[in-house]
Design a protein around this motif. Structure first.
Motif, short mmCIF file in Angstrom:
data_model
loop_
_atom_site.label_atom_id
_atom_site.label_comp_id
_atom_site.label_asym_id
_atom_site.label_seq_id
_atom_site.Cartn_x
_atom_site.Cartn_y
_atom_site.Cartn_z
N ARG A 69 33.26 37.24 42.00
CA ARG A 69 32.19 36.25 41.98
C ARG A 69 32.17 35.44 43.27
NH1 ARG A 69 33.36 36.51 36.28
NH2 ARG A 69 34.41 34.95 36.38
N GLY A 70 33.31 34.90 43.36
CA GLY A 70 33.43 33.98 44.53
C GLY A 70 33.11 34.50 45.69
N LEU A 71 33.69 35.60 45.97
CA LEU A 71 33.21 36.57 47.26
C LEU A 71 31.64 36.84 47.42
CD1 LEU A 71 36.22 38.97 47.52
CD2 LEU A 71 35.56 37.06 49.11
N GLU A 72 30.75 37.33 46.32
CA GLU A 72 29.59 37.44 46.25
C GLU A 72 28.96 36.10 46.49
OE1 GLU A 72 26.06 39.25 43.28
OE2 GLU A 72 27.95 38.33 42.40
N ALA A 73 29.28 34.95 45.98
CA ALA A 73 28.79 33.49 46.25
C ALA A 73 28.90 33.09 47.62
CB ALA A 73 29.22 32.52 45.37
N GLN A 74 29.93 33.90 48.49
CA GLN A 74 30.24 33.26 49.88
C GLN A 74 29.40 34.26 50.74
OE1 GLN A 74 34.22 32.50 50.76
NE2 GLN A 74 34.76 32.80 48.81
N GLY A 75 28.62 35.27 50.07
CA GLY A 75 27.83 36.04 50.83
C GLY A 75 28.24 37.47 51.00
N ALA A 76 28.97 37.93 50.29
CA ALA A 76 29.43 39.24 50.41
C ALA A 76 28.42 40.28 49.93
CB ALA A 76 30.98 39.67 49.82
N ASP A 77 28.12 41.34 50.65
CA ASP A 77 27.09 42.30 50.09
C ASP A 77 27.75 43.43 49.40
OD1 ASP A 77 24.54 41.13 51.83
OD2 ASP A 77 25.97 41.51 53.43
N PHE A 78 29.08 43.74 49.51
CA PHE A 78 29.77 44.61 48.67
C PHE A 78 31.16 44.35 48.56
CE2 PHE A 78 30.05 46.09 52.97
CZ PHE A 78 31.13 46.75 53.11
N LEU A 79 31.91 44.69 47.85
CA LEU A 79 33.29 44.33 47.54
C LEU A 79 34.05 45.61 47.65
CD1 LEU A 79 33.07 42.08 44.45
CD2 LEU A 79 33.20 41.39 46.69
N CYS A 80 35.41 45.15 47.99
CA CYS A 80 36.50 46.42 47.72
C CYS A 80 37.93 45.64 47.16
CB CYS A 80 36.76 47.09 49.14
SG CYS A 80 37.72 45.92 50.31
N ILE A 81 38.61 46.49 46.79
CA ILE A 81 39.96 45.94 46.05
C ILE A 81 40.99 46.82 46.67
CG2 ILE A 81 41.23 45.97 43.90
CD1 ILE A 81 38.63 46.32 42.42
N ALA A 82 41.77 45.82 47.57
CA ALA A 82 42.84 46.49 48.31
C ALA A 82 44.22 46.70 47.50
CB ALA A 82 43.25 45.53 49.46
N CYS A 83 44.12 47.60 46.43
CA CYS A 83 45.24 47.90 45.56
C CYS A 83 44.81 48.99 44.75
CB CYS A 83 45.61 46.65 44.70
SG CYS A 83 47.05 47.01 43.62
N ASN A 84 45.51 49.86 44.76
CA ASN A 84 45.18 51.23 43.88
C ASN A 84 45.43 50.98 42.35
OD1 ASN A 84 45.08 54.04 45.49
ND2 ASN A 84 46.30 52.32 46.66
N THR A 85 46.59 50.15 41.85
CA THR A 85 46.53 49.99 40.64
C THR A 85 45.55 49.18 40.15
OG1 THR A 85 48.92 50.56 41.08
CG2 THR A 85 48.36 49.47 38.88
N ALA A 86 45.06 48.22 40.85
CA ALA A 86 44.15 47.26 40.42
C ALA A 86 42.88 47.87 40.25
CB ALA A 86 44.01 46.28 41.42
N HIS A 87 42.75 49.04 40.65
CA HIS A 87 41.37 49.80 40.25
C HIS A 87 41.23 50.19 38.82
CE1 HIS A 87 40.51 50.04 44.42
NE2 HIS A 87 39.45 50.78 44.12
N ASN A 88 42.46 49.94 38.01
CA ASN A 88 42.31 50.00 36.57
C ASN A 88 41.26 48.87 35.97
OD1 ASN A 88 44.07 52.05 35.25
ND2 ASN A 88 45.11 51.17 36.82
N TRP A 89 41.24 47.95 36.81
CA TRP A 89 40.14 46.57 36.29
C TRP A 89 38.99 46.50 37.27
CZ3 TRP A 89 45.49 46.29 36.52
CH2 TRP A 89 46.05 46.44 35.26
N ARG A 90 38.64 47.73 37.87
CA ARG A 90 37.64 47.74 38.70
C ARG A 90 36.27 47.53 38.01
NH1 ARG A 90 34.02 51.84 40.04
NH2 ARG A 90 32.84 51.41 42.05
N ASP A 91 36.21 48.10 36.87
CA ASP A 91 34.78 48.17 36.25
C ASP A 91 34.65 46.59 35.71
OD1 ASP A 91 34.60 50.65 36.55
OD2 ASP A 91 35.25 51.29 34.49
N GLU A 92 35.76 46.02 35.64
CA GLU A 92 35.64 44.49 34.90
C GLU A 92 35.01 43.75 36.01
OE1 GLU A 92 38.32 40.99 32.84
OE2 GLU A 92 39.01 43.10 32.76
N VAL A 93 35.55 44.00 37.16
CA VAL A 93 35.10 43.19 38.57
C VAL A 93 33.62 43.75 38.92
CG1 VAL A 93 35.20 43.19 41.15
CG2 VAL A 93 37.12 43.30 39.69
N ALA A 94 32.90 44.83 38.63
CA ALA A 94 31.70 45.55 38.80
C ALA A 94 30.77 44.90 37.67
CB ALA A 94 31.67 46.98 38.63
N ARG A 95 31.19 44.49 36.64
CA ARG A 95 30.23 43.93 35.56
C ARG A 95 30.26 42.42 35.93
NH1 ARG A 95 33.41 47.21 32.11
NH2 ARG A 95 34.81 45.51 31.54
N ALA A 96 31.01 41.77 36.62
CA ALA A 96 30.99 40.30 36.78
C ALA A 96 30.02 40.17 38.13
CB ALA A 96 32.17 39.84 37.15
#
Length: 236
Positions: A69-96
């Motif tokens: 949410r913070g990155l989107e508020a700063q002007g990001a047009d798309f996001l990525c997650i720089a960690c494989n294991t953290a992709h277990n929570w990718r959907d939670e980020v996408a919903r936010a």
């Protein structure tokens, strides 16, 4: 140009490595040709390994969602997650957020299938990646059969990952990684996926194609951020 927001810090060295890869994949004549990246390099994200392997109760999901949410508020047009294991929570980020979140796992599986169609794909990752089945469906969806290191070698690989996080990248760490690679190759792997962003810091050597998930993500960031003409192909 579109701005990329990077959820980083998992770990910091891997995040820096991803940034290097983005630059290396960009066909640029000047600064302005590179992708605009906003990076939240947050090492305080709750441990993914602790939650998935050690009975920890503090999920990294809410923290990652807040970062998105913070990155989107700063002007990001798309996001990525720089960690494989953290992709277990990718959907939670996408919903936010209200912007796309690139899927490094799907990107790596697709690249592995392109490099070695119908092969057995050896996953080099922490035990959490195997236990959560993170790469299973994406690989099988691409016609690849996932294979993993034996339990003892998988534990050795987790030691390698932890050593890199601690800044140790010497000959002993590289020798341990080589042993794990040999174990996976002995299971018939025709392509290897470096499915932990830490491994990209020291690199994986093998007699079969090696797909680094971070590299697949970096190429996708260039495509998404600057378009196909900006993407520098390997060897170009």
């Amino acid at each position: 140009m579109r701005t990329c927001g990077i959820l980083g810090g998992m770990g910091p060295e891997a995040t820096i490595d991803l940034m290097r890869r983005i630059v290396a994949h960009t066909r640029a004549q000047d600064d302005a040709d590179h992708v605009h990246c906003l990076v939240d390099n947050n090492p305080q994200v709750p441990s993914r390994i602790k939650v998935l392997l050690e009975g920890g109760t503090v999920s990294p999901g809410p923290c990652m969602a807040a970062m998105g949410r913070g990155l989107e508020a700063q002007g990001a047009d798309f996001l990525c997650i720089a960690c494989n294991t953290a992709h277990n929570w990718r959907d939670e980020v996408a919903r936010a957020v209200n912007i796309p979140v690139l899927d490094m796992i799907a990107l790596a599986a697709a690249e592995a299938a392109r490099r070695a169609p119908k092969a057995r794909a050896g996953s080099l990752a922490s035990p959490a990646v195997r236990l959560t089945g993170l790469y299973e469906a994406p690989c099988r969806g691409q016609g690849l059969e996932p294979v993993f290191a034996d339990e003892a070698e998988e534990a050795r690989l987790l030691g390698v990952i932890r050593a890199i996080k601690a800044g140790r990248t010497g000959d002993d760490v590289r020798a341990d990684l080589k042993r794990v690679v040999e174990n996976v190759l002995n299971k018939g792997a025709g392509v290897l996926i470096a499915a932990c962003t830490e491994l990209g810091v020291i690199g994986v050597e093998a007699p079969v194609p090696v797909v680094d998930a971070a590299d697949a993500l970096a190429a996708a960031i260039v495509l998404e951020g600057a378009g196909p003409d900006a993407l520098k192909r390997p060897g170009a």
